[in-house]
Design a protein around this motif. Sequence first.
Motif, PDB file in Angstrom:
ATOM      1  N   PHE A  30      41.397  -8.609  10.956  1.00 52.39           N
ATOM      2  CA  PHE A  30      41.905  -9.099  12.304  1.00 52.39           C
ATOM      3  C   PHE A  30      41.944 -10.758  11.775  1.00 52.39           C
ATOM      4  O   PHE A  30      41.420 -11.167  11.202  1.00 52.39           O
ATOM      5  CB  PHE A  30      40.583  -8.993  13.230  1.00 52.39           C
ATOM      6  CG  PHE A  30      40.579  -7.814  13.836  1.00 52.39           C
ATOM      7  CD1 PHE A  30      41.185  -7.239  14.962  1.00 52.39           C
ATOM      8  CD2 PHE A  30      39.893  -6.643  12.773  1.00 52.39           C
ATOM      9  CE1 PHE A  30      41.114  -6.010  15.349  1.00 52.39           C
ATOM     10  CE2 PHE A  30      39.847  -5.490  13.379  1.00 52.39           C
ATOM     11  CZ  PHE A  30      40.349  -5.064  14.773  1.00 52.39           C
ATOM     12  N   VAL A  31      42.898 -11.380  12.771  1.00 50.03           N
ATOM     13  CA  VAL A  31      43.061 -12.737  12.741  1.00 50.03           C
ATOM     14  C   VAL A  31      42.949 -13.479  14.100  1.00 50.03           C
ATOM     15  O   VAL A  31      43.500 -12.792  15.049  1.00 50.03           O
ATOM     16  CB  VAL A  31      44.611 -13.303  12.181  1.00 50.03           C
ATOM     17  CG1 VAL A  31      44.776 -14.707  12.117  1.00 50.03           C
ATOM     18  CG2 VAL A  31      44.875 -12.412  10.846  1.00 50.03           C
ATOM     19  N   ALA A  32      42.279 -14.352  14.336  1.00 53.67           N
ATOM     20  CA  ALA A  32      42.255 -15.142  15.630  1.00 53.67           C
ATOM     21  C   ALA A  32      42.354 -16.654  15.524  1.00 53.67           C
ATOM     22  O   ALA A  32      41.799 -17.055  14.576  1.00 53.67           O
ATOM     23  CB  ALA A  32      40.908 -14.496  16.185  1.00 53.67           C
ATOM     24  N   PRO A  33      42.624 -17.114  16.418  1.00 55.44           N
ATOM     25  CA  PRO A  33      42.770 -18.671  16.596  1.00 55.44           C
ATOM     26  C   PRO A  33      41.299 -18.961  16.191  1.00 55.44           C
ATOM     27  O   PRO A  33      41.276 -20.517  15.857  1.00 55.44           O
ATOM     28  CB  PRO A  33      43.447 -19.094  17.981  1.00 55.44           C
ATOM     29  CG  PRO A  33      44.171 -17.858  18.400  1.00 55.44           C
ATOM     30  CD  PRO A  33      43.408 -16.541  17.828  1.00 55.44           C
ATOM     31  N   THR A  34      40.443 -18.589  16.822  1.00 57.06           N
ATOM     32  CA  THR A  34      39.133 -19.205  16.718  1.00 57.06           C
ATOM     33  C   THR A  34      38.317 -18.539  15.330  1.00 57.06           C
ATOM     34  O   THR A  34      37.108 -18.884  15.489  1.00 57.06           O
ATOM     35  CB  THR A  34      37.949 -18.725  17.944  1.00 57.06           C
ATOM     36  OG1 THR A  34      38.293 -17.393  17.969  1.00 57.06           O
ATOM     37  CG2 THR A  34      38.717 -19.229  19.185  1.00 57.06           C
ATOM     38  N   GLY A  35      39.145 -17.986  14.552  1.00 58.61           N
ATOM     39  CA  GLY A  35      38.375 -17.357  13.427  1.00 58.61           C
ATOM     40  C   GLY A  35      38.355 -18.670  12.320  1.00 58.61           C
ATOM     41  O   GLY A  35      38.653 -19.690  12.378  1.00 58.61           O
ATOM     42  N   ASN A  36      38.056 -18.098  10.944  1.00 63.54           N
ATOM     43  CA  ASN A  36      37.607 -18.777   9.894  1.00 63.54           C
ATOM     44  C   ASN A  36      38.372 -18.273   8.655  1.00 63.54           C
ATOM     45  O   ASN A  36      37.768 -17.086   8.420  1.00 63.54           O
ATOM     46  CB  ASN A  36      36.236 -19.289   9.845  1.00 63.54           C
ATOM     47  CG  ASN A  36      35.967 -20.209   8.773  1.00 63.54           C
ATOM     48  OD1 ASN A  36      36.275 -20.202   7.641  1.00 63.54           O
ATOM     49  ND2 ASN A  36      35.019 -21.109   9.111  1.00 63.54           N
ATOM     50  N   ASP A  37      38.850 -18.895   7.908  1.00 62.35           N
ATOM     51  CA  ASP A  37      39.440 -18.181   6.755  1.00 62.35           C
ATOM     52  C   ASP A  37      38.348 -17.728   5.499  1.00 62.35           C
ATOM     53  O   ASP A  37      38.637 -17.129   4.545  1.00 62.35           O
ATOM     54  CB  ASP A  37      40.531 -19.005   5.905  1.00 62.35           C
ATOM     55  CG  ASP A  37      42.263 -18.746   6.696  1.00 62.35           C
ATOM     56  OD1 ASP A  37      42.040 -17.899   7.520  1.00 62.35           O
ATOM     57  OD2 ASP A  37      42.968 -19.680   6.444  1.00 62.35           O
ATOM     58  N   ALA A  38      37.089 -18.369   5.959  1.00 68.40           N
ATOM     59  CA  ALA A  38      35.915 -17.922   4.816  1.00 68.40           C
ATOM     60  C   ALA A  38      35.332 -16.702   5.435  1.00 68.40           C
ATOM     61  O   ALA A  38      34.539 -16.090   4.693  1.00 68.40           O
ATOM     62  CB  ALA A  38      34.997 -19.100   4.921  1.00 68.40           C
ATOM     63  N   ASN A  39      35.786 -16.241   6.750  1.00 72.21           N
ATOM     64  CA  ASN A  39      35.246 -14.856   6.951  1.00 72.21           C
ATOM     65  C   ASN A  39      35.780 -13.798   6.315  1.00 72.21           C
ATOM     66  O   ASN A  39      36.903 -13.849   5.588  1.00 72.21           O
ATOM     67  CB  ASN A  39      35.591 -14.793   8.631  1.00 72.21           C
ATOM     68  CG  ASN A  39      35.109 -15.794   9.599  1.00 72.21           C
ATOM     69  OD1 ASN A  39      33.941 -16.292   9.074  1.00 72.21           O
ATOM     70  ND2 ASN A  39      35.314 -15.752  10.679  1.00 72.21           N
ATOM     71  N   ILE A  40      35.370 -12.647   6.656  1.00 73.23           N
ATOM     72  CA  ILE A  40      35.644 -11.219   5.858  1.00 73.23           C
ATOM     73  C   ILE A  40      36.971 -10.509   6.678  1.00 73.23           C
ATOM     74  O   ILE A  40      37.408  -9.582   6.023  1.00 73.23           O
ATOM     75  CB  ILE A  40      34.564 -10.454   5.726  1.00 73.23           C
ATOM     76  CG1 ILE A  40      34.095 -10.072   7.118  1.00 73.23           C
ATOM     77  CG2 ILE A  40      33.686 -11.259   4.737  1.00 73.23           C
ATOM     78  CD1 ILE A  40      32.849  -9.206   6.879  1.00 73.23           C
ATOM     79  N   GLY A  41      37.234 -11.091   7.796  1.00 69.65           N
ATOM     80  CA  GLY A  41      38.574 -10.448   8.268  1.00 69.65           C
ATOM     81  C   GLY A  41      38.155  -9.364   9.277  1.00 69.65           C
ATOM     82  O   GLY A  41      39.143  -8.424   9.683  1.00 69.65           O
ATOM     83  N   THR A  42      36.986  -9.102   9.646  1.00 66.14           N
ATOM     84  CA  THR A  42      36.626  -7.966  10.677  1.00 66.14           C
ATOM     85  C   THR A  42      36.875  -8.502  12.190  1.00 66.14           C
ATOM     86  O   THR A  42      37.151  -9.705  12.430  1.00 66.14           O
ATOM     87  CB  THR A  42      35.170  -7.548  10.616  1.00 66.14           C
ATOM     88  OG1 THR A  42      34.510  -8.699  10.868  1.00 66.14           O
ATOM     89  CG2 THR A  42      34.832  -7.199   9.385  1.00 66.14           C
ATOM     90  N   LYS A  43      36.846  -7.719  13.060  1.00 64.98           N
ATOM     91  CA  LYS A  43      36.830  -7.983  14.602  1.00 64.98           C
ATOM     92  C   LYS A  43      36.026  -9.141  14.984  1.00 64.98           C
ATOM     93  O   LYS A  43      36.374  -9.869  15.735  1.00 64.98           O
ATOM     94  CB  LYS A  43      36.841  -6.774  15.451  1.00 64.98           C
ATOM     95  CG  LYS A  43      37.421  -6.845  17.018  1.00 64.98           C
ATOM     96  CD  LYS A  43      37.346  -5.787  17.669  1.00 64.98           C
ATOM     97  CE  LYS A  43      37.661  -5.771  18.978  1.00 64.98           C
ATOM     98  NZ  LYS A  43      37.707  -4.721  19.730  1.00 64.98           N
TER      99      LYS A  43
END
Length: 80
Positions: A30-43
Amino acid sequence: MQNRIRRVTFSALFALLPWLGGSLHAAIYFVAPTGNDANIGTKESPFATVPRAQQAAEPGDTVFLRGGTYTMQESQITRK
């Protein structure tokens, strides 16, 4: 007749194994405008950018873009 049925069933199953194997290992990101590229990409912990999802994804994987506005540099756009 029974041997013939077994052979056809085995052949059909054998032919489906590559397809089944590929779908068993597919990941979802998952990609979201409020995400972080250091995250693991889950919902619950999405990536922030499409290029980060491209880096993580492999053939057969799925990437979902959550609603919002994504700002990208021209250098981040993949061209073929």
